[in-house]
Design an enzyme around this catalytic site. Structure first.
Site, PDB file in Angstrom:
ATOM      1  N   ARG A  62       0.819  -1.216   0.000  1.00 45.06           N
ATOM      2  CA  ARG A  62       0.000   0.000   0.000  1.00 45.06           C
ATOM      3  C   ARG A  62       0.852   1.265   0.000  1.00 45.06           C
ATOM      4  NH1 ARG A  62      -2.102   0.707   4.757  1.00 45.06           N
ATOM      5  NH2 ARG A  62      -3.125  -1.308   4.907  1.00 45.06           N
ATOM      6  N   TYR A 116     -15.371  22.155 -10.946  1.00 44.24           N
ATOM      7  CA  TYR A 116     -15.830  20.854 -11.466  1.00 44.24           C
ATOM      8  C   TYR A 116     -16.975  20.344 -10.586  1.00 44.24           C
ATOM      9  CZ  TYR A 116     -15.048  15.921 -12.867  1.00 44.24           C
ATOM     10  OH  TYR A 116     -15.167  14.633 -13.318  1.00 44.24           O
ATOM     11  N   ASP A 188      -7.102  23.213  -8.566  1.00 44.24           N
ATOM     12  CA  ASP A 188      -7.283  22.146  -9.555  1.00 44.24           C
ATOM     13  C   ASP A 188      -6.620  22.640 -10.842  1.00 44.24           C
ATOM     14  OD1 ASP A 188      -8.196  20.449 -11.571  1.00 44.24           O
ATOM     15  OD2 ASP A 188     -10.109  20.065 -10.569  1.00 44.24           O
ATOM     16  N   LYS A 213      -6.616  12.911 -17.381  1.00 39.33           N
ATOM     17  CA  LYS A 213      -6.718  13.758 -18.566  1.00 39.33           C
ATOM     18  C   LYS A 213      -5.364  13.801 -19.291  1.00 39.33           C
ATOM     19  CE  LYS A 213     -10.810  14.231 -16.923  1.00 39.33           C
ATOM     20  NZ  LYS A 213     -11.227  15.238 -15.967  1.00 39.33           N
TER      21      LYS A 213
HETATM   22  C1  LIG Z   1     -12.037  15.087 -14.786  1.00 39.36           C
HETATM   23  C2  LIG Z   1     -11.759  16.158 -13.811  1.00 39.36           C
HETATM   24  C3  LIG Z   1     -11.569  15.881 -12.459  1.00 39.36           C
HETATM   25  C4  LIG Z   1     -11.763  14.497 -11.870  1.00 39.36           C
HETATM   26  O1  LIG Z   1     -10.910  13.547 -12.377  1.00 39.36           O
HETATM   27  P1  LIG Z   1     -11.326  11.983 -12.407  1.00 39.36           P
HETATM   28  O2  LIG Z   1     -10.049  11.310 -12.694  1.00 39.36           O
HETATM   29  O3  LIG Z   1     -12.360  11.854 -13.485  1.00 39.36           O
HETATM   30  O4  LIG Z   1     -11.883  11.630 -11.062  1.00 39.36           O
HETATM   31  C5  LIG Z   1     -11.239  16.916 -11.623  1.00 39.36           C
HETATM   32  N1  LIG Z   1     -11.122  18.173 -12.081  1.00 39.36           N
HETATM   33  C6  LIG Z   1     -11.306  18.484 -13.375  1.00 39.36           C
HETATM   34  C7  LIG Z   1     -11.149  19.890 -13.800  1.00 39.36           C
HETATM   35  C8  LIG Z   1     -11.638  17.493 -14.280  1.00 39.36           C
HETATM   36  O5  LIG Z   1     -11.863  17.811 -15.552  1.00 39.36           O
END
Ligand SMILES: *Cc1c(COP(=O)(O)O)cnc(C)c1O
Length: 399
Positions: A62, A116, A188, A213
């Site tokens: 872990r 988001y 973010d 992403k």
């Molecule tokens: C997709 C996304 C997330 C979350 O990511 P996941 O891997 O889908 O949980 C957070 N912030 C933004 C801006 C996003 O586009």
């Protein structure tokens, strides 16, 4: 390898970072080390291991293996001044751990209204259940955030640009206000990545990416990261360990593999997206294009001041028309998939209704909105596809 060398450019760092010789044994890509049990030579060794800092030391599965450490270190090296990075099985898991490492019952969170949607849901749902209150703020507030800070305000969560409406925030101004008042800042940074916005250098305490992403870049792995600024890593790591957070080594390996080409992909996708955004601006069926590199986007001046470039995600509002007219545009596209997420090599188009997810800044758009993720296809093919789509929209709208 080169993380401490400030003269090395980000594109070089993204290729070299995290590849320690003791983890690669001469192999270019650090291999997949899978583990739950780690074996010790003696009871004494086993007991000694438990008392040590297990960061970068095999202890128990872990806590990770060189496969995860390599990717975590690479992401830390991309953020000049950062202390460390923790990896998560999704972007939302990263956001949750970052917030929980900072907030306690009775605290107030200031959350940008353009965040988001699952971030909003986390704040108003789970965090509220644990006694944390959330106040939403206008993304263009800048230093005016000082007026919202109360005695219980503990953290400010930014997302810049917003991933539906693309307002660019004055991150340095918000960070300056926060630090003067002892408040922790989180960002973010999924859209820009540290290549285009080095958040820790700009004073952010905890910078978050949905690595799903652009880091992964191939639409096949879920992953998140939080990179901590000076003095912030221990609390993040302890909270994440307590929550049992762990990224599989196979997924970490795919993340490292994606990371090596990220600079190249961002450049290509960013150029194509801007060309398409400019083309859309000239179309009579389009009321507004929301792309940070265009002067019409809220916070464009801040984008020019703070960012090294744009990536491949933006939105536009149609001029009038209804749900059916918007669907006529999207449904017939040949080169754009219809699906959530973004940052992969393939283009996507989705309908968005961001004003339905706002608390303090509900701005009605001129018509239905569409968000585009621009991939690595030929930009001329994509424009021709959208050209035909706008014709379909116009016919549906005008009857
Ligand atoms: C997709 C996304 C997330 C979350 O990511 P996941 O891997 O889908 O949980 C957070 N912030 C933004 C801006 C996003 O586009």
């Amino acid at each position: 390898m080169s993380g401490s060398d400030k003269t090395v450019k980000p594109a070089t760092r993204v290729v070299q970072a995290g590849r320690r010789p003791e983890w690669t044994a001469g192999i270019v890509n650090p291999p997949v080390w899978r583990a739950s049990t780690i074996l010790y030579d003696s009871v004494a060794d086993l007991r000694a291991a438990a008392g040590r800092d297990t960061h970068h030391r095999l202890f128990y599965g872990r806590r990770g293996t060189p496969t995860q450490w390599s990717l975590a270190d690479a992401l830390t090296e991309l953020e000049p001044g950062a202390e460390g990075t923790f990896l998560y099985p999704s972007g939302v898991a990263a956001i949750a751990a970052a917030l929980m490492s900072v907030l306690s019952p009775g605290d107030e969170l200031l959350l940008v209204d353009s965040a988001y949607d699952p971030t909003r849901a986390l704040a108003t749902g789970l965090l509220a259940r644990y006694g944390i209150t959330t106040r939403f703020y206008d993304p263009v507030i800048g230093a005016g955030i000082a007026d919202l800070i109360g005695p219980d305000t503990r953290a400010i969560f930014m997302e810049s640009p917003g991933s539906l409406t693309f307002e660019v925030q004055d991150v340095p101004a918000i960070v300056a206000v926060a630090h003067a008042r002892g408040i922790v800042t989180l960002l973010d940074n999924t859209w820009a990545t540290p290549l285009l916005f080095p958040a820790i250098e700009r004073g952010v305490d905890l910078t978050i990416m949905a690595c799903t992403k652009y880091v992964v870049g191939h639409s096949d792995v879920m992953m998140g990261s939080v990179t901590a600024g000076p003095g912030r890593f221990a609390a993040l790591r302890d909270t994440s360990f307590a929550l049992g957070q762990h990224l599989s080594p196979d997924d970490a390996w795919l993340g490292s593999r994606g990371l090596r080409t990220m600079a190249l992909r961002l450049r290509e996708q960013g150029e194509s997206a801007l060309a398409i955004a400019r083309w859309l601006e000239g179309r009579p069926e389009v009321a507004q294009v929301l792309h940070p590199a265009l002067p019409s986007c809220p916070g464009h001046d801040l984008f020019v001041r703070d960012f090294r470039g744009a990536t491949g995600l933006f939105a536009f509002a149609l001029d009038g028309g209804d749900e059916a007219a918007r669907a006529a545009l999207i449904d017939g596209l040949a080169h754009f998939g219809i699906g959530y997420s973004w940052g992969g090599y393939e283009s996507l188009a989705i309908p968005i209704d961001p004003h339905r997810h706002r608390s303090v800044t509900r701005r009605e758009p001129a018509g239905p909105m569409v968000r585009l993720q621009i991939g690595l296809e030929d930009v001329g093919d994509l424009i021709a596809d959208l050209d035909a789509g706008l014709d379909r929209f116009r016919h549906a709208r005008d009857g």
